[in-house]
Write a protein that holds these residues in place. Structure first.
Motif, short mmCIF file in Angstrom:
data_model
loop_
_atom_site.label_atom_id
_atom_site.label_comp_id
_atom_site.label_asym_id
_atom_site.label_seq_id
_atom_site.Cartn_x
_atom_site.Cartn_y
_atom_site.Cartn_z
N ASP A 58 -9.91 -5.70 -3.19
CA ASP A 58 -9.42 -4.77 -1.85
C ASP A 58 -9.80 -3.40 -2.00
O ASP A 58 -9.14 -3.30 -2.99
CB ASP A 58 -8.01 -5.30 -1.44
CG ASP A 58 -7.38 -4.37 -0.57
OD1 ASP A 58 -7.61 -3.67 -0.38
OD2 ASP A 58 -6.41 -5.02 -0.14
N ARG B 275 0.82 3.82 -2.99
CA ARG B 275 0.18 5.12 -2.84
C ARG B 275 1.50 5.92 -3.52
O ARG B 275 1.51 7.14 -4.20
CB ARG B 275 0.35 5.70 -1.23
CG ARG B 275 -1.08 5.78 -1.19
CD ARG B 275 -1.23 5.35 0.59
NE ARG B 275 -2.73 4.74 0.79
CZ ARG B 275 -2.51 4.19 1.36
NH1 ARG B 275 -1.60 3.66 2.13
NH2 ARG B 275 -4.37 3.31 2.25
N MET C 152 0.61 -1.38 0.05
CA MET C 152 0.28 -0.57 0.16
C MET C 152 1.07 1.19 -0.15
O MET C 152 0.30 1.98 -0.96
CB MET C 152 -0.87 -0.06 0.91
CG MET C 152 -2.00 -1.55 0.60
SD MET C 152 -3.06 -1.20 -0.70
CE MET C 152 -3.65 0.48 -0.24
N ALA D 36 -10.27 2.03 -3.80
CA ALA D 36 -10.33 3.53 -3.87
C ALA D 36 -8.67 4.13 -4.01
O ALA D 36 -8.94 5.37 -5.16
CB ALA D 36 -9.92 3.97 -2.43
N GLU D 37 -7.71 3.42 -4.52
CA GLU D 37 -6.14 4.83 -4.58
C GLU D 37 -6.34 4.37 -6.18
O GLU D 37 -6.19 4.63 -7.25
CB GLU D 37 -4.90 3.21 -4.24
CG GLU D 37 -5.00 3.84 -2.64
CD GLU D 37 -4.59 5.12 -2.21
OE1 GLU D 37 -4.14 5.71 -3.08
OE2 GLU D 37 -5.18 5.30 -1.59
N GLU E 237 -9.31 -1.17 -0.12
CA GLU E 237 -8.45 -0.02 0.14
C GLU E 237 -7.19 0.22 -1.55
O GLU E 237 -6.86 1.83 -1.98
CB GLU E 237 -7.56 -0.37 0.96
CG GLU E 237 -6.37 1.05 1.42
CD GLU E 237 -5.50 0.27 2.80
OE1 GLU E 237 -5.18 1.60 2.75
OE2 GLU E 237 -5.34 -0.83 3.43
#
Length: 181
Positions: free
Chosen positions: A111, A60, A56, A116-117, A113
């Protein structure tokens, strides 16, 4: 008081992003990370918590330092052909879209998360490609075309390269958008 870190966290994250972009999340083991990143297993866990935590952080970092600058240059392109050329350019150890592409295919479907990215980055890419065009769905179609071309570039092919395919697509779109005589 703990010992100071014996590694550059930013460099480790950058190298992890490259490794995940080339081999995908499931294709990278903790042993691979320890070997390729040159850090101890305990340091990896202490700093990032887990393989997923490192992933993650790398995703990012990738979006912020590779995808967003690419989106800015795509947004400045005078037409889709140039936008495609910029998006498909390979720099150093891969394309600025590779980890995003891998995340979209491998983890985003399951997933939230990661999803969303990926969604935020794809929305920004759509917006840059739209560049004032209001045709419904066109920006998403162009983003999908670019990602498809990049995916094709990652696999051996005897056909046209991604740059040729992108240019052919741009010519076809230009012909379709031109006023009919």
């Amino acid at each position: 008081m703990g010992r100071p870190r014996g590694f550059d966290e930013t460099e480790v994250v950058r190298a992890a992003a490259t490794l995940f972009a080339h081999r995908a999340y499931d294709g990278v083991s903790i042993d691979d990370l320890v070997t390729h990143l040159g850090i101890h297993r305990n340091s990896l866990y202490k700093t990032f918590g887990s393989k997923r935590g490192l992933y993650m952080t790398a995703l990012r970092w990738h979006v912020e330092h590779q995808v967003r600058p690419l989106i800015a240059t795509i947004g400045e392109a005078p037409d889709f052909a140039e936008a495609a050329r910029r998006a498909l350019a390979v720099h150093g150890d891969g394309s600025a879209l590779d980890l995003l592409l891998m995340a979209a295919v491998e983890l985003a479907p399951t997933d939230p998360e990661v999803a969303a990215e990926v969604t935020a980055a794809l929305d920004a890419l759509d917006e840059a490609l739209a560049a004032g065009d209001t045709a419904p769905g066109l920006a998403g179609a162009l983003t999908s075309a670019l990602l498809g071309l990049r995916l094709r570039a990652r696999t051996p092919s005897s056909g046209a390269g991604p740059e040729q395919a992108g240019a052919a697509l741009a010519r076809r779109l230009s012909r379709h958008d031109s006023p009919q005589s």
